[in-house]
Design a protein around this motif. Structure first.
Motif, short mmCIF file in Angstrom:
data_model
loop_
_atom_site.label_atom_id
_atom_site.label_comp_id
_atom_site.label_asym_id
_atom_site.label_seq_id
_atom_site.Cartn_x
_atom_site.Cartn_y
_atom_site.Cartn_z
N LEU A 1 12.13 14.18 8.05
CA LEU A 1 11.71 14.83 6.82
C LEU A 1 12.88 14.94 5.86
O LEU A 1 12.73 14.69 4.65
CB LEU A 1 11.15 16.22 7.14
CG LEU A 1 10.74 17.09 5.95
CD1 LEU A 1 9.70 16.38 5.09
CD2 LEU A 1 10.22 18.44 6.44
N THR A 2 14.05 15.28 6.37
CA THR A 2 15.24 15.37 5.53
C THR A 2 15.55 14.02 4.90
O THR A 2 15.84 13.93 3.70
CB THR A 2 16.45 15.83 6.37
OG1 THR A 2 16.15 17.09 6.98
CG2 THR A 2 17.69 15.97 5.50
N LYS A 3 15.46 12.96 5.68
CA LYS A 3 15.76 11.63 5.14
C LYS A 3 14.72 11.20 4.12
O LYS A 3 15.05 10.58 3.10
CB LYS A 3 15.85 10.63 6.28
CG LYS A 3 17.06 10.85 7.17
CD LYS A 3 17.17 9.80 8.25
CE LYS A 3 18.43 10.02 9.09
NZ LYS A 3 18.60 8.98 10.14
N ALA A 4 13.46 11.52 4.38
CA ALA A 4 12.41 11.17 3.42
C ALA A 4 12.62 11.90 2.10
O ALA A 4 12.53 11.31 1.02
CB ALA A 4 11.04 11.48 4.01
N TRP A 5 12.90 13.19 2.19
CA TRP A 5 13.12 13.97 0.96
C TRP A 5 14.39 13.53 0.25
O TRP A 5 14.46 13.56 -0.98
CB TRP A 5 13.17 15.46 1.29
CG TRP A 5 11.81 16.09 1.32
CD1 TRP A 5 10.63 15.56 0.84
CD2 TRP A 5 11.47 17.38 1.82
NE1 TRP A 5 9.59 16.45 1.02
CE2 TRP A 5 10.07 17.57 1.62
CE3 TRP A 5 12.19 18.40 2.43
CZ2 TRP A 5 9.41 18.74 2.00
CZ3 TRP A 5 11.53 19.57 2.81
CH2 TRP A 5 10.15 19.73 2.59
N ASP B 1 -0.94 11.74 15.62
CA ASP B 1 -0.72 13.04 16.26
C ASP B 1 0.57 13.08 17.07
O ASP B 1 0.84 14.05 17.76
CB ASP B 1 -1.90 13.37 17.17
CG ASP B 1 -2.13 12.30 18.24
OD1 ASP B 1 -2.82 12.61 19.20
OD2 ASP B 1 -1.61 11.18 18.07
N ARG B 2 1.35 12.00 17.00
CA ARG B 2 2.61 11.97 17.73
C ARG B 2 3.79 12.23 16.80
O ARG B 2 3.75 11.86 15.63
CB ARG B 2 2.79 10.61 18.40
CG ARG B 2 1.81 10.40 19.56
CD ARG B 2 2.08 9.09 20.26
NE ARG B 2 3.43 9.07 20.80
CZ ARG B 2 3.93 8.01 21.44
NH1 ARG B 2 3.21 6.92 21.61
NH2 ARG B 2 5.16 8.04 21.91
N PRO B 3 4.86 12.83 17.33
CA PRO B 3 6.00 13.11 16.48
C PRO B 3 6.72 11.85 16.04
O PRO B 3 6.58 10.80 16.66
CB PRO B 3 6.91 13.98 17.37
CG PRO B 3 6.53 13.61 18.76
CD PRO B 3 5.05 13.32 18.71
N LEU B 4 7.48 11.97 14.99
CA LEU B 4 8.24 10.83 14.50
C LEU B 4 9.31 10.42 15.50
O LEU B 4 9.87 11.24 16.22
CB LEU B 4 8.94 11.21 13.18
CG LEU B 4 8.05 11.30 11.94
CD1 LEU B 4 8.84 11.98 10.84
CD2 LEU B 4 7.63 9.93 11.51
N GLN B 5 9.62 9.15 15.47
CA GLN B 5 10.75 8.65 16.24
C GLN B 5 11.98 8.64 15.33
O GLN B 5 11.86 8.57 14.10
CB GLN B 5 10.44 7.23 16.74
CG GLN B 5 9.24 7.20 17.67
CD GLN B 5 9.44 8.09 18.88
OE1 GLN B 5 10.48 8.06 19.53
NE2 GLN B 5 8.44 8.91 19.17
N PRO B 6 13.16 8.68 15.92
CA PRO B 6 14.36 8.68 15.09
C PRO B 6 14.41 7.47 14.17
O PRO B 6 14.00 6.38 14.53
CB PRO B 6 15.51 8.67 16.11
CG PRO B 6 14.91 9.23 17.34
CD PRO B 6 13.47 8.79 17.35
N VAL B 7 14.91 7.70 12.95
CA VAL B 7 15.04 6.63 11.98
C VAL B 7 16.50 6.51 11.60
O VAL B 7 17.17 7.50 11.31
CB VAL B 7 14.19 6.93 10.72
CG1 VAL B 7 14.34 5.82 9.70
CG2 VAL B 7 12.74 7.09 11.09
#
Length: 445
Positions: free
Chosen positions: A50-54, A437-443
């Motif tokens: 979320l931080t990276k997207a924002w 419904d699954r959490p994000l994987q590291p990007v």
């Protein structure tokens, strides 16, 4: 289109365009810093992504705001040379400090964007906080310059000459505090509701629920707190305007005749020719209370203002009504949201509440635009209140309408470009999931 109207139209277009990106640039870094802080504390990869997207959104708005702000600075010299000749040495300090804040923001944003896995994690987080603080300072300094136009200070005006210039007194004029507080809170409310609304829309579509729930919670909290605080800052601003610019207050309220006590006008259509307001609802004594804290206090109307010094009434009145109406709606949605957090948590998953936030996406920015319309049009016919008239400051250069057309085209292109980049960025988020419904994987950065 005559040159004077073209110059005013171009300035209105530029300010209206830039203020949206300035608001987002001031506020979104704080959303980013909160999600980053939660990532560092919890190591929940959803917050990291979320931080990276924002942060990518912050970069887009920073670049757009830099371009529009640079164009705006050129326009001041191009369209209003008489104003800049005399006013530049007086209120140049907040602009120079704003430039310093801008450079700090640019450097900090570069550190943040390229600092993943390169800096100490907490130092990296701190660079993001600096982006927010410097962006906020930049906005406040620009508002300080504008407030000087509404409340000139820091000089003596003698026989057409500007003497005994004091830049500090000019920057910290009587209007800067109320305008800065009101504008800052408005920026948080508008941006908070816009960002929360976008994530609410994604939740209604059932996409990447965990990601958008976290994002919605952060943005909605900022926006709701700001929307509830905004009436307090509005009351502070109204009382300040009543003291310094009674003509502006009279135009906002379509108060053609001095009244004691004065009624608050809700809605209505001002009839400037016949000096009355049609189809309005009037609340007896309320304007006296809002302006002076006393239900029986006299409020000065336009009848006590020389006709040549009166602002137009129709535009400020409608703009003020729009600003207050939309602010009231956002405050009501905020109250529902906090009530849901407190007693009705099931509402947080309800479609009707999410739809309210989706409906509110543009409303905060419309209110901001309406507020700036009140500020600028309500000051007319003065560019420096009580000192220099707007018509006397305009450039004598002919053909300003062509400049207006060119700048309009540039702003339209920038708008389409920003919409394209943001829509592309939003569409990229689902690709980070295996299932909704699954959490994000590291990007990787």
């Amino acid at each position: 289109m005559d040159d004077f109207f073209a110059a005013r139209s171009q300035m209105a277009l530029s300010l209206g365009f830039h203020i949206i990106y300035a608001c987002i640039g001031m506020v979104m870094p704080f959303f980013m810093a909160v999600s980053h802080f939660r990532w560092l504390r919890t190591h929940d990869v959803v917050y990291q992504n979320l931080t990276k997207a924002w942060s990518k959104g912050v970069a887009i708005f920073f670049a757009t705001g830099a371009v529009s702000g640079t164009m705006l600075s050129f326009e001041l010299g191009l369209l209003w040379p008489q104003f800049m000749e005399h006013a530049g040495p007086i209120f140049g300090m907040p602009f120079s400090l704003e430039g310093t804040a801008f450079f700090i923001e640019a450097i900090a944003l570069g550190f943040f964007l390229y600092g993943w896995n390169r800096f100490n994690p907490w130092f990296h987080w701190f660079t993001g906080v600096v982006v927010g603080i410097s962006g906020l300072a930049s906005g406040i300094l620009v508002v300080a310059a504008n407030s000087w136009m509404n409340s000139p200070a820091g000089f003596d005006y003698v026989n057409g000459q500007y003497l005994n210039i004091d830049p500090m007194a000019a920057m910290f004029n009587r209007a800067w505090l109320s305008q800065s507080i009101h504008m800052t809170i408005a920026a948080f409310a508008a941006t908070g509701f816009a960002v929360a609304g976008v994530h609410a829309l994604m939740l209604l579509r059932g996409k990447n629920v965990v990601f958008h729930q976290r994002a919605f919670a952060i943005a909605a909290a900022f926006g709701a707190v700001a929307a509830i605080l905004q009436p307090l800052s509005g009351d502070f601003s109204a009382k300040d305007v009543a003291k310094r610019q009674p003509a502006k207050l009279a135009a906002m309220e379509a108060l053609f005749q001095t009244e004691k006590p004065a009624a608050l006008v809700l809605g209505g259509v001002p009839d400037e020719k016949n000096q009355r307001v049609d189809y309005a609802i009037k609340v007896p004594g309320m304007l006296s209370f809002l302006a002076h804290g006393n239900f029986q206090q006299e409020v000065q109307g336009l009848d006590r203002i020389p006709r040549a010094d009166r602002p137009p009434v129709l535009v400020p009145h409608f703009a003020f009504q729009i600003m207050v109406g939309l602010g009231t709606f956002l405050m009501a949605v905020s109250a529902l949201y906090f009530f849901a957090l407190w007693r009705k948590k099931a509402w947080l998953r309800s479609k009707w509440l999410l739809r309210l936030f989706v409906a509110a996406i543009p409303l905060g920015f419309i209110a901001v635009e309406a507020g700036w319309t009140v500020t600028e049009v309500g000051r007319q016919p003065w560019i420096i209140y009580g000192v220099m008239r707007t018509r006397d400051a305009v450039t004598p250069m002919p053909g300003i309408q062509y400049s207006f057309y060119v700048f309009t085209a540039v702003y339209l292109v920038l708008s389409f470009l920003v919409i394209f980049l943001l829509s592309r960025q939003i569409q990229m988020v689902p690709k980070l999931y295996d299932r909704p419904d699954r959490p994000l994987q590291p990007v990787l950065a």
